[in-house]
Scaffold this active site. Structure first.
Site, PDB file in Angstrom:
ATOM      1  N   GLY A  14      27.154 -25.558  -7.218  1.00 22.10           N
ATOM      2  CA  GLY A  14      26.929 -24.111  -7.271  1.00 22.10           C
ATOM      3  C   GLY A  14      26.028 -23.730  -6.103  1.00 22.10           C
ATOM      4  N   ALA A  16      22.805 -23.542  -5.809  1.00 27.62           N
ATOM      5  CA  ALA A  16      21.645 -24.413  -5.604  1.00 27.62           C
ATOM      6  C   ALA A  16      22.070 -25.735  -4.977  1.00 27.62           C
ATOM      7  CB  ALA A  16      20.925 -24.650  -6.930  1.00 27.62           C
ATOM      8  N   PHE A 122      17.779  -2.270  -9.574  1.00 22.55           N
ATOM      9  CA  PHE A 122      18.028  -3.236 -10.651  1.00 22.55           C
ATOM     10  C   PHE A 122      16.853  -3.187 -11.624  1.00 22.55           C
ATOM     11  CE2 PHE A 122      20.851  -6.895 -11.533  1.00 22.55           C
ATOM     12  CZ  PHE A 122      21.962  -6.498 -10.817  1.00 22.55           C
ATOM     13  N   GLN A 242      17.587 -16.171 -21.983  1.00 18.90           N
ATOM     14  CA  GLN A 242      17.764 -14.722 -21.811  1.00 18.90           C
ATOM     15  C   GLN A 242      19.055 -14.190 -22.429  1.00 18.90           C
ATOM     16  OE1 GLN A 242      18.550 -12.827 -17.702  1.00 18.90           O
ATOM     17  NE2 GLN A 242      16.543 -12.095 -18.332  1.00 18.90           N
ATOM     18  N   LEU A 254      30.192 -10.543 -18.902  1.00 24.39           N
ATOM     19  CA  LEU A 254      29.080  -9.743 -18.394  1.00 24.39           C
ATOM     20  C   LEU A 254      29.526  -8.448 -17.737  1.00 24.39           C
ATOM     21  CD1 LEU A 254      25.952 -10.191 -18.176  1.00 24.39           C
ATOM     22  CD2 LEU A 254      26.390 -10.421 -15.748  1.00 24.39           C
ATOM     23  N   GLU A 257      24.136  -5.578 -14.517  1.00 22.15           N
ATOM     24  CA  GLU A 257      23.061  -4.601 -14.551  1.00 22.15           C
ATOM     25  C   GLU A 257      23.204  -3.622 -13.377  1.00 22.15           C
ATOM     26  OE1 GLU A 257      19.343  -6.549 -15.660  1.00 22.15           O
ATOM     27  OE2 GLU A 257      18.411  -5.483 -14.005  1.00 22.15           O
ATOM     28  N   HIS A 369      22.775 -15.441 -21.774  1.00 21.02           N
ATOM     29  CA  HIS A 369      23.066 -15.352 -20.346  1.00 21.02           C
ATOM     30  C   HIS A 369      22.404 -16.408 -19.480  1.00 21.02           C
ATOM     31  CE1 HIS A 369      24.196 -13.338 -16.676  1.00 21.02           C
ATOM     32  NE2 HIS A 369      22.955 -13.134 -16.327  1.00 21.02           N
ATOM     33  N   GLU A 400      19.543 -23.032 -11.884  1.00 17.77           N
ATOM     34  CA  GLU A 400      19.347 -22.665 -13.289  1.00 17.77           C
ATOM     35  C   GLU A 400      18.894 -23.843 -14.139  1.00 17.77           C
ATOM     36  OE1 GLU A 400      22.369 -20.179 -14.975  1.00 17.77           O
ATOM     37  OE2 GLU A 400      21.547 -20.404 -16.996  1.00 17.77           O
ATOM     38  N   ARG A 411      13.694 -13.665 -16.988  1.00 17.48           N
ATOM     39  CA  ARG A 411      14.049 -13.545 -15.576  1.00 17.48           C
ATOM     40  C   ARG A 411      14.469 -12.126 -15.239  1.00 17.48           C
ATOM     41  NH1 ARG A 411      18.830 -13.468 -12.795  1.00 17.48           N
ATOM     42  NH2 ARG A 411      20.207 -14.322 -14.392  1.00 17.48           N
ATOM     43  N   SER A 416      17.924 -15.018  -9.973  1.00 19.25           N
ATOM     44  CA  SER A 416      18.486 -16.367 -10.043  1.00 19.25           C
ATOM     45  C   SER A 416      19.112 -16.734  -8.707  1.00 19.25           C
ATOM     46  CB  SER A 416      19.532 -16.488 -11.143  1.00 19.25           C
ATOM     47  OG  SER A 416      20.159 -17.743 -11.027  1.00 19.25           O
ATOM     48  N   LEU A 417      19.871 -15.828  -8.138  1.00 19.32           N
ATOM     49  CA  LEU A 417      20.496 -16.138  -6.846  1.00 19.32           C
ATOM     50  C   LEU A 417      19.420 -16.420  -5.795  1.00 19.32           C
ATOM     51  CD1 LEU A 417      23.515 -13.622  -6.808  1.00 19.32           C
ATOM     52  CD2 LEU A 417      23.530 -16.047  -7.385  1.00 19.32           C
TER      53      LEU A 417
END
Ligand SMILES: Cc1cc2nc3c(=O)[nH]c(=O)nc-3n(C[C@H](O)[C@H](O)[C@H](O)COP(=O)(O)OP(=O)(O)OC[C@H]3O[C@@H](n4cnc5c(N)ncnc54)[C@H](O)[C@@H]3O)c2cc1C
Length: 612
Positions: A14, A16, A122, A242, A254, A257, A369, A400, A411, A416-417
């Protein structure tokens, strides 16, 4: 035995994993990326809304003076003061450069009229320490993660990174207190492979599949975290998982947001914009824990749509423009704008619900999530195994599955990104340095013996219960008992229920496919075993934390307890066996204090009541 010897092993492809692989490789290390999925199918590709960085790009009539210190402040406040502040500072400061680096690699961000990276609002993103909402989320329509993944994968290919796609890591190898590699199954042949390295970085993602209603892909089963947990590495802050407020009703898919960032609002059955009550200042753009609880409370009070357990998310231009006008903002949106900024979520609603969000509101409910907890690391992505920050040599984690901790108890959206690229990059750089002077530590004797035996056991299971039946029961148990709100009774019920499921898993599992190639039947059973382990340590850690903080809301302990609990949970598994029916024992350590280094210089960072 199939053995591969490389400097660095990266588990997961991914955001990371790819960032770490890229930097380890650029730094001169030989790198093997081992991934159960083809890299571009990783869940990072599903990320929609954006990546946060205080670029401060001017938008329309908003002068938007954003700064990394505001980003750090929002992160700490959003975390309900459980984030380590040194890590939050690194995140916010390095985000700017990391996003520009992605841009230079060719990531096709949306643009402002002046040609700069476009940013949207956001939840919890503010300027000047909470004064007003800010534009911080850099995005490529609502496909930001997809673009990150494609961009980084191309760069890795260019850098000559070696990929082992569809190799499923099943165990981690530790010898003399040093991490020396992993065991994986080549899904195509069913053969076991041993990867022997000087450094191993886990970037294997989260475990949202523990819950029934989740935004997470089927593959999010926490395999890496479960494997290291069984081998004695603690899991940090597992009680904080979360719930994103806006999953599609029942399906959990999802709805970013970013919808609210573009002006969308939440309404109950009376057409009331209920977030005005819960967060009078930033309303629908409060942090996720606050909004999820608000939805839950509305539903409980009978204000759900048709009295059921969902509310509406409204992005219809006429509604949004009315509120913009009321707030004195000059911004207006139309159908074309919504189609351009949120194409994927429109598509999901039209396809799965037959609802067109431009003309009808979307039915939404909180959806499991994101794992704030995970494998504890320091800011160099090195895994630490106790409250004294002792490093496990050769073991790294990012993304993650790791817990730095920048997200603390909750968070913020888009963080996260940022976490992936900032700490993935740090991990890769540190590994490149480490392998220059480190030597290979020997593999343990019979490295793959225990794990092979466990797989043979699963493959031969002839009981009556299928893995998917147990998975459904576990997911319902977790949704009902370790969800948005918890009490001692519900969490205790979860622990007991999970133990029964574990017993059935060992004594009565049935597997149909006894073959070797692409045996998804056996692999799914194995993933369930990981989920059961992670669900149980989540419930045990949650039961142990007697306060409400961030995503951990206890009806029996409704207050935050800063006097005693500004600490991280470290949960150790002290099982009688690695696998098996005997209930594991846990040691829960609460000695690891939260880093408050920013607060030491600036009282605005000191823990206080959160007002949104
Ligand atoms: C629908 C959705 C939307 C989101 N939107 C946003 C957003 O807009 N902004 C934001 O900041 N965050 C967002 N998030 C969160 C964010 O996308 C994830 O937290 C993040 O992408 C995780 O990245 P990762 O690199 O840690 O792991 P992942 O991208 O999940 O990748 C995990 C990797 O590990 C590999 N792996 C797993 N188990 C094994 C195993 N046993 N053996 C070998 N390999 C294994 C997989 O093959 C995969 O390559 C979103 C999440 C979801 C689910």
């Amino acid at each position: 035995m199939n053995t591969h010897k490389v400097d660095a092993i990266i588990v997961g492809a991914g955001g990371a994993g790819l960032m770490a692989a890229l930097y380890a490789s650029k730094g001169g290390a030989t790198v093997a990326v081992v991934s159960k999925l083809y890299p571009t199918r990783s869940h990072t590709g599903a990320a929609q809304g954006g990546i946060g960085a205080a670029l401060g790009n001017k938008i329309g009539d908003d002068p938007n003076p954003d700064k990394p210190i505001y980003h750090a402040y929002d992160t700490v406040k959003g975390s309900d003061y459980l984030a380590d502040q040194n890590a939050a500072k690194v995140l916010a400061e390095e985000a700017v450069d990391a996003v520009l680096e992605l841009e230079h690699m060719g990531l096709p961000f949306d643009r402002t009229l002046e040609g700069k990276i476009s940013q949207r609002r956001f939840g919890g993103h503010t300027q000047n320490f909470g004064e007003k909402l800010v534009y911080r989320a850099c995005h490529a329509a609502d496909r930001t993660g997809h673009m990150i993944l494609q961009t980084l994968y191309q760069q890795c290919i260019k850098a000559g990174v070696r990929f082992y796609d569809e190799y499923h890591v099943v165990d981690v190898l530790i010898n003399n207190g040093t991490c020396v590699g992993v065991v994986a199954i080549d899904l195509n042949s069913g053969e076991f492979h041993t990867f022997h390295g000087k450094a191993t970085l886990f970037a294997s993602g989260g475990w949202g599949r523990c819950w029934q209603v989740t935004s997470n892909a089927h593959s999010m089963t926490g395999d890496g975290a479960a494997a290291v947990f069984r081998r004695g590495i603690p899991m940090q802050d597992m009680e904080f998982f979360q719930f994103h407020p806006t999953g599609i009703f029942k399906l959990g898919i999802l709805i970013t947001e970013g919808v609210r960032g573009e002006g969308g609002i939440l309404v109950n059955r009376h057409g009331e914009r209920f977030m005005e009550k819960y967060a009078p200042h930033v309303k629908d753009l409060a942090s996720r824990d606050v909004v999820s609880r608000a939805i839950y409370n509305e539903v409980k009070a009978g204000n759900g749509i048709q009295g059921r357990d969902y509310v509406y998310l409204d992005i219809r231009p006429e509604t949004v423009n009315r509120y913009f006008a009321e707030a004195g903002e000059s911004k207006r949106i139309d159908r074309e704008y919504v189609e351009k900024k949120l194409p994927d979520i429109l598509d999901f609603c039209r396809t799965y619900l037959g609802v067109d969000p431009v003309v009808e509101p979307m039915p939404v409910q909180p959806t499991a999530h994101y794992a704030m907890g995970g494998i504890p690391t320091n800011v160099n992505a090195e895994v630490v195994i106790d409250a004294n920050w002792t490093v496990m040599p050769g073991m790294y984690a990012a993304g993650e599955t790791a817990c730095v901790s920048v997200h603390g108890a909750n968070r913020l959206g888009t963080n996260s990104l940022v976490d992936l690229v900032v700490f993935g990059r740090r991990g890769g750089k540190n590994i490149a340095e480490f392998v220059k002077s480190a030597h290979f530590t020997d593999l343990p004797a019979d490295a793959d013996k225990e794990i092979k035996a466990e797989f043979e056991r699963i493959r031969a299971c002839k009981g009556k219960t299928r893995a998917y039946t147990l998975r459904d029961r576990m997911q319902k148990l977790m949704n009902d008992n370790v969800g948005v709100y918890r009490t001692a009774e519900t969490m205790q019920a979860a622990v007991e229920g999970l133990r029964e499921l574990r017993e059935t898993f060992i004594k009565d599992l049935h597997v149909d496919d006894r073959g070797k190639r692409f045996n998804t039947d056996v692999m799914e059973a194995w993933e369930l075993e990981n989920l059961l382990d992670l669900a149980e340590v989540t419930a045990v850690s949650a039961l142990n934390r007697r306060e409400s903080r961030g995503a951990h809301s206890r009806e029996d302990f409704p207050k935050r307890d800063d006097a005693n609990l500004l600490v991280h949970t470290l949960a150790y598994r002290e099982a009688p066996s690695l696998y098996g029916v005997a209930a594991p024992e846990y040691k829960l350590n609460m000695d690891k204090k939260v880093d408050l280094s920013l607060a030491a210089d600036d009282p605005r960072f000191a823990p206080k009541e959160r007002v949104y």
